[in-house]
Design a protein around this motif. Structure first.
Motif, mmCIF file in Angstrom:
data_model
loop_
_atom_site.group_PDB
_atom_site.id
_atom_site.type_symbol
_atom_site.label_atom_id
_atom_site.label_comp_id
_atom_site.label_asym_id
_atom_site.label_seq_id
_atom_site.Cartn_x
_atom_site.Cartn_y
_atom_site.Cartn_z
ATOM 1 N N LEU A 282 0.923 -1.179 -0.023
ATOM 2 C CA LEU A 282 -0.050 -0.057 0.043
ATOM 3 C C LEU A 282 0.849 1.330 0.133
ATOM 4 O O LEU A 282 0.676 2.285 -0.648
ATOM 5 C CB LEU A 282 -0.864 0.035 1.197
ATOM 6 C CG LEU A 282 -1.755 1.094 1.412
ATOM 7 C CD1 LEU A 282 -2.801 1.444 0.517
ATOM 8 C CD2 LEU A 282 -2.526 1.207 2.682
ATOM 9 N N GLU A 283 1.991 1.235 0.924
ATOM 10 C CA GLU A 283 2.615 2.572 0.922
ATOM 11 C C GLU A 283 3.544 2.706 -0.251
ATOM 12 O O GLU A 283 3.501 4.000 -0.603
ATOM 13 C CB GLU A 283 3.778 2.519 2.324
ATOM 14 C CG GLU A 283 3.025 2.037 3.629
ATOM 15 C CD GLU A 283 2.478 3.407 4.233
ATOM 16 O OE1 GLU A 283 2.511 4.366 3.645
ATOM 17 O OE2 GLU A 283 1.804 3.233 5.274
ATOM 18 N N VAL A 286 0.842 4.084 -2.990
ATOM 19 C CA VAL A 286 0.360 5.405 -2.794
ATOM 20 C C VAL A 286 1.592 6.191 -3.234
ATOM 21 O O VAL A 286 1.155 7.329 -3.832
ATOM 22 C CB VAL A 286 -0.208 5.741 -1.346
ATOM 23 C CG1 VAL A 286 -0.505 7.145 -1.072
ATOM 24 C CG2 VAL A 286 -1.229 4.770 -1.280
ATOM 25 N N GLN A 362 -9.142 2.437 -0.502
ATOM 26 C CA GLN A 362 -8.136 2.836 0.502
ATOM 27 C C GLN A 362 -7.105 3.493 -0.352
ATOM 28 O O GLN A 362 -6.401 4.515 0.330
ATOM 29 C CB GLN A 362 -7.403 1.609 1.144
ATOM 30 C CG GLN A 362 -6.648 1.782 2.144
ATOM 31 C CD GLN A 362 -6.071 0.370 2.887
ATOM 32 O OE1 GLN A 362 -6.255 -0.540 2.172
ATOM 33 N NE2 GLN A 362 -5.484 0.467 3.986
ATOM 34 N N VAL A 363 -6.523 2.932 -1.567
ATOM 35 C CA VAL A 363 -5.604 3.745 -2.085
ATOM 36 C C VAL A 363 -5.788 5.253 -2.491
ATOM 37 O O VAL A 363 -5.236 6.129 -2.248
ATOM 38 C CB VAL A 363 -5.019 3.105 -3.658
ATOM 39 C CG1 VAL A 363 -4.142 3.776 -4.134
ATOM 40 C CG2 VAL A 363 -4.412 1.829 -3.070
ATOM 41 N N TYR A 366 -6.143 7.618 0.640
ATOM 42 C CA TYR A 366 -4.716 7.795 1.088
ATOM 43 C C TYR A 366 -3.883 8.765 -0.051
ATOM 44 O O TYR A 366 -3.431 9.948 0.509
ATOM 45 C CB TYR A 366 -3.870 6.701 1.096
ATOM 46 C CG TYR A 366 -2.915 6.215 2.042
ATOM 47 C CD1 TYR A 366 -2.098 7.689 2.385
ATOM 48 C CD2 TYR A 366 -2.184 5.234 2.419
ATOM 49 C CE1 TYR A 366 -0.868 7.630 3.156
ATOM 50 C CE2 TYR A 366 -1.047 5.363 2.897
ATOM 51 C CZ TYR A 366 -0.475 6.441 3.497
ATOM 52 O OH TYR A 366 0.641 6.355 4.341
ATOM 53 N N ARG A 369 -5.238 12.482 0.821
ATOM 54 C CA ARG A 369 -4.626 13.035 2.033
ATOM 55 C C ARG A 369 -3.136 13.575 1.742
ATOM 56 O O ARG A 369 -2.757 14.303 2.533
ATOM 57 C CB ARG A 369 -4.571 11.995 3.088
ATOM 58 C CG ARG A 369 -5.924 11.435 3.840
ATOM 59 C CD ARG A 369 -5.714 11.081 5.121
ATOM 60 N NE ARG A 369 -4.773 9.818 5.227
ATOM 61 C CZ ARG A 369 -5.285 8.724 5.066
ATOM 62 N NH1 ARG A 369 -6.745 8.403 4.901
ATOM 63 N NH2 ARG A 369 -4.646 7.483 5.161
ATOM 64 N N MET A 370 -2.427 12.832 0.764
ATOM 65 C CA MET A 370 -1.286 13.090 0.281
ATOM 66 C C MET A 370 -1.040 14.344 -0.514
ATOM 67 O O MET A 370 -0.108 15.224 -0.528
ATOM 68 C CB MET A 370 -0.608 12.071 -0.168
ATOM 69 C CG MET A 370 -0.300 10.763 0.644
ATOM 70 S SD MET A 370 0.954 11.207 1.596
ATOM 71 C CE MET A 370 2.628 11.003 0.422
#
Length: 421
Positions: A282-283, A286, A362-363, A366, A369-370
């Motif tokens: 995930l990290e 994203v 979810q991606v 995220y 928010r970035m």
């Protein structure tokens, strides 16, 4: 008595009038417009590949993201940086009307970049093992190693492509660069679809598509250079002089590469490091998407950077340092406006960007928010990029003021160091 609009104003030195500023702005936009479009379209090649891979699954996206970042850090950034030395060499030779030197410089750069590509290709063949050594997830490391091996042919097309682009832009020939990049981007969509889905190569096909598209782009530009009357004075066929003066080229090319690399590495290393975090799939996905979007937006200041590098090097080569100073000040104002505008666009559309790369909620959340963080970083990076371009147009003059001539016999007109802001 008030000075007229056609007379210079006095301030901290000699300033140009409002009319001169508008003239300079038109020159820069004429150069930067097609260049920005060209860089955006060229950047779409890797971006489209990641998009295709992103819809194959989270593991495929993570592997391709890590591989693309590793490729940028160890290969593409260094090749682009070395090729950027042509902004200085060709730009100042063109400004000084030493036209035959442009073709020699281009051939010399292609030769050096091809040799560098051989070394990089060897490093890429061990990518999987290198990533494991630095603690990456085994599944991601294995996938990234496979992906980047299929990208190796792209190296040997990317270097000559960058050399051809710089060769043309320093002559203020930018429309063919834009057209060839547009044709390549459209072709890349078809190539990716065929290789990924129809032939069934999956994410490996997306990697191979990069090489095909870069080769298409450089082939179009090479044909243009050889057939167009616009290049008849600067391209006179292959010359033995291209094999001489390689050490002198490296003296400029290596620092140019480091200047570009340090900036690219600061972003791409974040993607590599994200593979060490909890939930690395995930990290990595994203962060890679965010930086991919940032890279796309970065093509706008990158086009401005190329334009100001050309303008400054042309003016200094022609012995007009005050015009070079004016060009630098004009582009800084434009860059500030662009940075604020693009930053706002990132924030306002933050909930939409993720869907282009992934269907995972979810991606997408995220990424939203970035976006504000990315927007703030972009504004400052925008200004830094344009200043680097201005410095690139000046950097060789500082050396030539001391040595007065290069190995190829290029005599610089008398220039005072007062052009430095």
């Amino acid at each position: 008595m008030m000075p007229s609009m056609d007379e210079p104003l006095l301030g901290n030195g000699v300033e140009k009038t409002g009319g001169a500023v508008l003239t300079e702005l038109r020159k820069q936009l004429y150069l930067a417009g097609p260049l920005i479009a060209a860089w955006l379209l060229q950047n779409l090649v890797s971006m489209i590949s990641v998009m295709f891979v992103g819809h194959l699954g989270e593991l495929a996206l993570s592997s391709a993201s890590i591989a693309t970042s590793f490729a940028s850090v160890t290969g593409f950034s260094f090749l682009a940086g070395m090729a950027s030395s042509l902004d200085t060499l060709c730009g100042q030779a063109f400004g000084a009307k030493q036209y035959s030197l442009l073709g020699i410089y281009k051939q010399r750069a292609i030769l050096v970049l091809t040799l560098v590509s051989v070394v990089v290709a060897v490093i890429w063949s061990y990518t999987g093992q290198i990533l494991l050594l630095f603690g990456q997830d085994p599944e991601i490391a294995s996938g990234a190693g496979s992906y980047i091996r299929w990208m190796i042919p792209a190296l040997f097309a990317y270097g000559p492509l960058q050399c051809h682009v710089r060769f043309l832009q320093t002559q203020n020939i930018v429309l063919p660069v834009m057209v060839s990049s547009g044709v390549t981007a459209l072709n890349h969509l078809l190539v990716c679809w065929l290789l990924v889905y129809k032939i069934g190569l999956g994410y490996k096909g997306a990697a191979l598509a990069n090489a095909i598209s870069y080769l298409t782009n450089v082939s179009i530009l090479a044909i243009y250079v050889r057939l167009s009357p616009a290049c008849k004075n600067t391209w006179r066929g292959f010359a033995k002089e291209a094999f001489r003066g390689i050490p002198n080229f490296l003296k400029l090319g290596v620092p140019s590469a480091l200047m570009v690399c340090l900036e690219w590495w600061s972003f791409e290393l974040l993607v590599l490091l994200s593979g060490l975090l909890p939930n690395p799939k995930l990290e990595t996905s994203v962060l890679s998407i965010c930086l991919n979007l940032g890279s796309l937006a970065f093509m706008i200041p990158f086009g401005l950077s190329a334009a100001i590098s050309t303008r400054v090097s042309n003016e200094l080569g022609a012995g007009r340092p005050q015009d070079a100073r004016l060009a630098t000040r004009v582009v800084m104002v434009v860059a500030l406006f662009v940075g604020v505008f693009i930053g706002l666009a990132m924030v306002l559309a933050r909930n939409l960007w993720g869907y282009a790369y992934s269907n995972e909620e979810q991606v997408v959340a995220y990424i939203a928010r970035m976006m504000p963080v990315l927007a703030v970083a972009f504004v400052f990076d925008d200004l830094q990029c344009v200043l680097s371009g201005a410095a690139g147009g000046k950097r060789l003059v500082l050396v030539l003021i001391l040595v007065r001539t290069t190995s190829s016999g290029f005599q610089l007109p008398s220039v005072s160091p007062s052009f430095i802001i």
